[in-house]
Enzyme design. Sequence first.
Site, PDB file in Angstrom:
ATOM      1  N   GLU A 262       0.819  -1.203   0.067  1.00 15.36           N
ATOM      2  CA  GLU A 262      -0.018  -0.121   0.074  1.00 15.36           C
ATOM      3  C   GLU A 262       0.910   1.205  -0.036  1.00 15.36           C
ATOM      4  O   GLU A 262       0.395   2.287  -0.743  1.00 15.36           O
ATOM      5  CB  GLU A 262      -0.840   0.032   0.965  1.00 15.36           C
ATOM      6  N   HIS A 309       8.857  -5.548   8.611  1.00 13.13           N
ATOM      7  CA  HIS A 309      10.032  -4.648   9.143  1.00 13.13           C
ATOM      8  C   HIS A 309       9.112  -3.722   9.996  1.00 13.13           C
ATOM      9  O   HIS A 309       9.565  -2.769  10.614  1.00 13.13           O
ATOM     10  CB  HIS A 309      10.633  -4.133   8.005  1.00 13.13           C
ATOM     11  N   HIS A 310       7.617  -3.841   9.738  1.00 16.03           N
ATOM     12  CA  HIS A 310       7.012  -3.159  10.591  1.00 16.03           C
ATOM     13  C   HIS A 310       6.546  -3.562  11.973  1.00 16.03           C
ATOM     14  O   HIS A 310       5.998  -3.048  12.938  1.00 16.03           O
ATOM     15  CB  HIS A 310       5.506  -2.758  10.188  1.00 16.03           C
ATOM     16  N   ARG A 457       4.431   8.221  19.951  1.00 16.00           N
ATOM     17  CA  ARG A 457       3.395   8.911  18.952  1.00 16.00           C
ATOM     18  C   ARG A 457       2.318   8.342  19.579  1.00 16.00           C
ATOM     19  O   ARG A 457       1.952   7.541  20.375  1.00 16.00           O
ATOM     20  CB  ARG A 457       3.646   8.246  17.504  1.00 16.00           C
TER      21      ARG A 457
END
Lengths: 533, 187
Positions: A262, A309-310, A457
């Site tokens: 995406e 890798h996320h 975050r």
Amino acid sequence: MSAVIGHEHDHDHDHAHGHEYHPGGLMRWVKTTNHKDIGTMYLWFSFVMFLTGGFMAMVIRAELFKPGMQIVNPEVFNQMTTLHGLIMVFGAIMPAFVGFANWLIPMQIGAPDMAFPRMNNWSFWLLPPAALLLIISLFVPGGAPGVGWTLYAPLTVQQGMGMDLTIFAVHILGMSSIMGSINIVTTILNLRAPGMTLMKMPLFVWTWLITAYLLIAVMPVFAGAVTMTLTDRHFGTHFFNAAGGGDPVLYQHIFWFFGHPEVYIIAIPAFGVVSQVIPAFSRKPLFGYTSMVYAVASIAILSFLVWAHHMYTTGLPVTAQLYYMYATMLIAVPTGVKVFNWVATMWKGSLTFETPMLFSLGFLFLFTIGGFSGLVLSIVPVDIQLQDTYYVVAHFHYVMVAGALFSAFAGIYFWLPKWTGHMYDETLGKVHFWLSFIFFNMIFFVQHFLGLAGMPRRVPDYAPQFTDFNMISSIGAFGFGLSQLLFLYVVIKTIRSHEPAPQKPWEGADSLEWTHLPTPAPYHSFVTPPTVK
Amino acid sequence: MSKKDENRGILVKMLVVTVVMFGFGYALVPLYKKICEVTGVNEVERANALPLNTQVDSTRVVTLELDANVRSDLPWKFRPLQSSVKVHPGQLVQVMYEVRNASDRPITGQAIPSYGPQVAGQFFRKQECFCFAKQTFAPGEVRQMPVVFVIDAGLPKDVTTITLSYTFFNVEGAAPTAAKPADGKAG
């Protein structure tokens, strides 16, 4: 919306197609199967969504202006971050580039329209209901989901009915994307003018061909993931519920199998736009056309192989972490090929710096910074430190905003004369660029420092030592938001202008819409296909 | 018209890909389970199952040769079930011996161990042995008896082979010991 209809009078010239029925007023837009009308609607829809998602970003930045809770409660803050992400990705950026695809692909390959005009109409008209579902979810009991745009389980299973509305919105958006993509693939493969071989297509068309394949491959996977969430919520399945033998980490794998491609679905059409604009203002053909095509294809293939890798902090085995780290770094190679080719295109070119070129150079400069911070994040031990900090926020806004959005601005300024028949105000365009460029960096450059210092975050409050950078970031955000109203003004002014634009306002532009079609582009173009030498 | 057919052909192919990829999303569920199982990623589930014995010196291997003898006045057949085993110092090992009373009367005997080299004896820590007690065998009885032991990790490095030798003696008529098992089973 009627302000958009810059070429309604063109109907009158189309008596050859008198058998076609053109309803007026609103029904013209509801029933239209014309790729230019649909492209226009996509672009306006995405701009409305851009302002909506932008408003949510303003709420987020206002809350983060100083430490402590000021404006919204944490639940609303979470809903704002979630909807900001979903709306910007699925409502603003993706439809914007589908709008470009609708307008440009038929004109650039010498086709009369898209292959399936009625399906095209459907693809667009699915979007407003999906957007409405997302907005309505704010007002149902429990509010919109506050789970982040990634919709991670198990939190999604515990949300109120706003989550169900979001799931349905995702289903509808997915259907729209898939239908649009099938249309684009079919158009490009079947409707090219004689002589327009694949390797003669403008790079924008190539990037959309590859993007459409990516969309068809991964949107169904995302649809599956949210369907599993839905059945976990209401039908007693346990895909992601550990108590029932499921695994929440499984959701992350399925999501990122979609989510990483995406990222490139958003970035690759942006590459395509920039690959049209830079050669035009360098007055040289694109350097390394073939390698550009292969680089885009390699990026697309690699995007399927790097998703975890996320997820470095989910407890992956070390071997998997190493594999994903090296595979991710490998993507820097084709991306580097593209950046170097754009630079080489400008090398010894006769450069001029009109607004589209400025936005393209802004893209090139800032996207590369975003690429480098991505490379930093691909390193496992570093990522474990930076996971879920503002460094990540800075990184992906450098590639999503300065990458995709700046490229969309470049494209709009570039093709606006062809679409509306009028020249935009060059001075205001340049002001828009510089305001956007400065405010963008003001928002996001400092967020690198916040992230490195450890500010997490998706949290509405923060420790007082982060205050200064957050204030800078918030002021930048308000400036950036206001600058986009200037953009709206520039576009409306262009549409209402009476000054006709030449057929080819850009000396170096060489694709069919500039060389073969008058300005503004007629309602029906290439009814008889051109011959491409 | 043929253009329309071509368009339709691509439409159908792409729809098939869409359906297949939707299915692929679901196929990831069993695939994920299988990969976790094969690679042992979800090790939380068996963290307590196999505590690792840090006393075992897996870098050394000692060959243990098993030997069995019977004094001539004892009509028994006595043999180890394995002639030799390879063991790590510190590792808990069990070996089996078998005795058969070849006579037609009950007889009581006791086994005495000896070690070669002799120095190995002090590092040979038996947890369980048939030699700890007298053994009484009914006429024609056959019985398998274990020895459970640990070779101490302090065993000198130059000892790579140990011979464990048992000799059964006839203790008929001797005074009964406290450890004598009531029903003749090895303790």
